[in-house]
Design an enzyme around this catalytic site. Sequence first.
Site, PDB file in Angstrom:
ATOM      1  N   ASP A  30       0.827  -1.079   0.046  1.00  0.00           N
ATOM      2  CA  ASP A  30      -0.111   0.091   0.029  1.00  0.00           C
ATOM      3  C   ASP A  30       0.831   1.444   0.041  1.00  0.00           C
ATOM      4  O   ASP A  30       1.803   1.410   0.756  1.00  0.00           O
ATOM      5  CB  ASP A  30      -0.960   0.012   1.287  1.00  0.00           C
ATOM      6  CG  ASP A  30      -1.722   1.317   1.418  1.00  0.00           C
ATOM      7  OD1 ASP A  30      -2.750   1.277   0.593  1.00  0.00           O
ATOM      8  OD2 ASP A  30      -1.696   2.168   2.252  1.00  0.00           O
TER       9      ASP A  30
ATOM     10  N   GLU B  68       1.603  -0.485  -5.066  1.00  0.00           N
ATOM     11  CA  GLU B  68       0.543   0.376  -5.298  1.00  0.00           C
ATOM     12  C   GLU B  68       1.199   1.550  -5.906  1.00  0.00           C
ATOM     13  O   GLU B  68       1.869   2.656  -5.167  1.00  0.00           O
ATOM     14  CB  GLU B  68      -0.234   0.838  -4.199  1.00  0.00           C
ATOM     15  CG  GLU B  68      -1.489   1.832  -4.631  1.00  0.00           C
ATOM     16  CD  GLU B  68      -2.170   2.289  -3.692  1.00  0.00           C
ATOM     17  OE1 GLU B  68      -3.197   3.088  -3.863  1.00  0.00           O
ATOM     18  OE2 GLU B  68      -1.342   2.647  -2.510  1.00  0.00           O
TER      19      GLU B  68
END
Length: 591
Positions: free
Chosen positions: A242, A311
């Site tokens: 993330d 990401e």
Amino acid sequence: MTQLTKRASMALAAMLLATGLLGAPQLFAQTHAVATTATQNAEPWWKHAVIYEVYPRSFQDTNNDGIGDLNGITQHLDYLKVLGVDAIWLTPIYPSPQVDFGYDISNYEAVDPQYGTMKDFDHLVAEAKKRNIRIIMDLVLNHTSDKSPWFIESRSSKTNPKRNWYMWHDGTAPGPGHPPNNWQSDFGHSAWEYDAKTGQYYYHKFYIQQPDLNWNNPQVRKAMYGVERFWINRGVDGFRLDAITTLFEDPKMRDDLPVLDANGKQKINEFGDPQLNDTMTNNLPEVHDVLRELRKVSDSYKGRNVVLIGETYLNNIGDLKKMYGANDDELNLPMDMQIGFINKLDVGLFRQRINEAQTEIDGNLPLIVFDNHDNERWDRYGDGTHNQDIGRVLATILFATRDTAMMYYGDEIAMVTTPPTRKEDVKDPVGITGWPKNKGRDGERTPMQWNDGPNAGFTGPNVKPWLPIPPSYKQSNVKTEVADFDSMLNWYKELITLRRDNPAIKDGKNIMLNTSDNNVLSWLRQAPGQPAVVVACNFTAQPQKVSFDLSSQGITSKQAKTLMKTPGSSDPASLDSVNLPPFGVYIGQVQ
Ligand code: NOJ
Ligand code: CA
């Protein structure tokens, strides 16, 4: 088998499976054969895989509390298997106050009781493994929850041993209202929060309740690499990292620069703040050191082929290339957000970006993504009249280019973005801060639509789901679509089958064709010793006719066998004349 009977049998198999009439082993016999071939080729499993993002809160509720859970995912593994999914990325399931629906983690080595138990998790991994499906965990390294014991300790005093685990700084003057600099949270307003107890500010790139960790602290790194090992030991086959580009901030604490409009005036963003570029708080070079360290850990599990996915919202192909590492020692699959998030059907831009991803990342495999839990769904490309056809075009780009493909739950049944209509219904705090300009992310997180019955089969009939079921569930749902040969679901299944079984589509070179055509995006897939495949997607609301001259690729034949085409369209007599309906698709194998 003719195209129609093949599609019919696939649809039927899925329907039987969904209704429990067909035993799983019969369908899996074929799958096991494919798995054996893959092992013999010794290619890491994630190359050319189909990765399916599940937002656990919204997939299937099994205990009637209106919130999806791990057992709900296990319950649908056969569905995912039939669809052709190789791996499931689970957005965070760790204990969390759920301010950012799991992206605020308070314990990295446990499961939130809302989603189930560690036993449920182990069961999911084991059942998935039986079906040759891998589990990918979401690893949130940039920040924790403010309720994490690490942060509670850190904020307790300036001398606490964990003080330096987070980003604490003095303001420009004593007291609140004087943050250290102009850095902003991606979720609105200052990224600095004043803490009265110690009179300092902490930095948070995201919500106030998501304090950023200090990645210059070796203890933080050690703790997180321990988390990585914990889950690999538990059987997961990869991580989606993330907000990985935001781990570091400018050590000199320089202000981010304002973004100006064409008249030189400072732009204002949807939160009403001055718009800044984020060069001081995003994509700093130190990120690459951490990526190499994470990769050392994952690669130390020899033979496991643990995949690291990032990401990575980046502005250009050069930055994306760097994420693989100069020596292939960083991310296995940084997400390419430059193709899927073009957000308008611009043939030239798609052609350019697809070509860059095929030719400018050192031969690495791109990970193409169109949809996730942070963005409006695929229907953002829609024109309101031809949305289903446009959805087919997008799926064709995703699955018929050379890539690993990442999809989001519900894409396959054409679930549409359904934002809240009243501020009081908004669950995502981004939507509360940004209302009405930014309604938040609830619209793309609505419950999975399994059938046309009460609550779309997501939860019990008398239960209030955590987000409302969109009205579209009556037409767009798994049960209805398995039975309809021309549904989006069957288009997805056919494409995924094609990319698994057809060597040119699976790993052939990806060469853009007819590069001056502003209406139709076309490309060729070509693998040594295999028949080549042409793909054409009409990007317009008018019928288009295209002609292919493949002589520069060493192909003289004008004959092609149709592999897939928009329902209702006709087979071309020759590659000199391929007629495409509005937003039509043609995939043909050169004979
Ligand atoms: C990216 C995640 O996908 C998003 O949902 C989240 O809010 C932020 N990172 C912060 O963790
Ligand atoms: Ca539940």
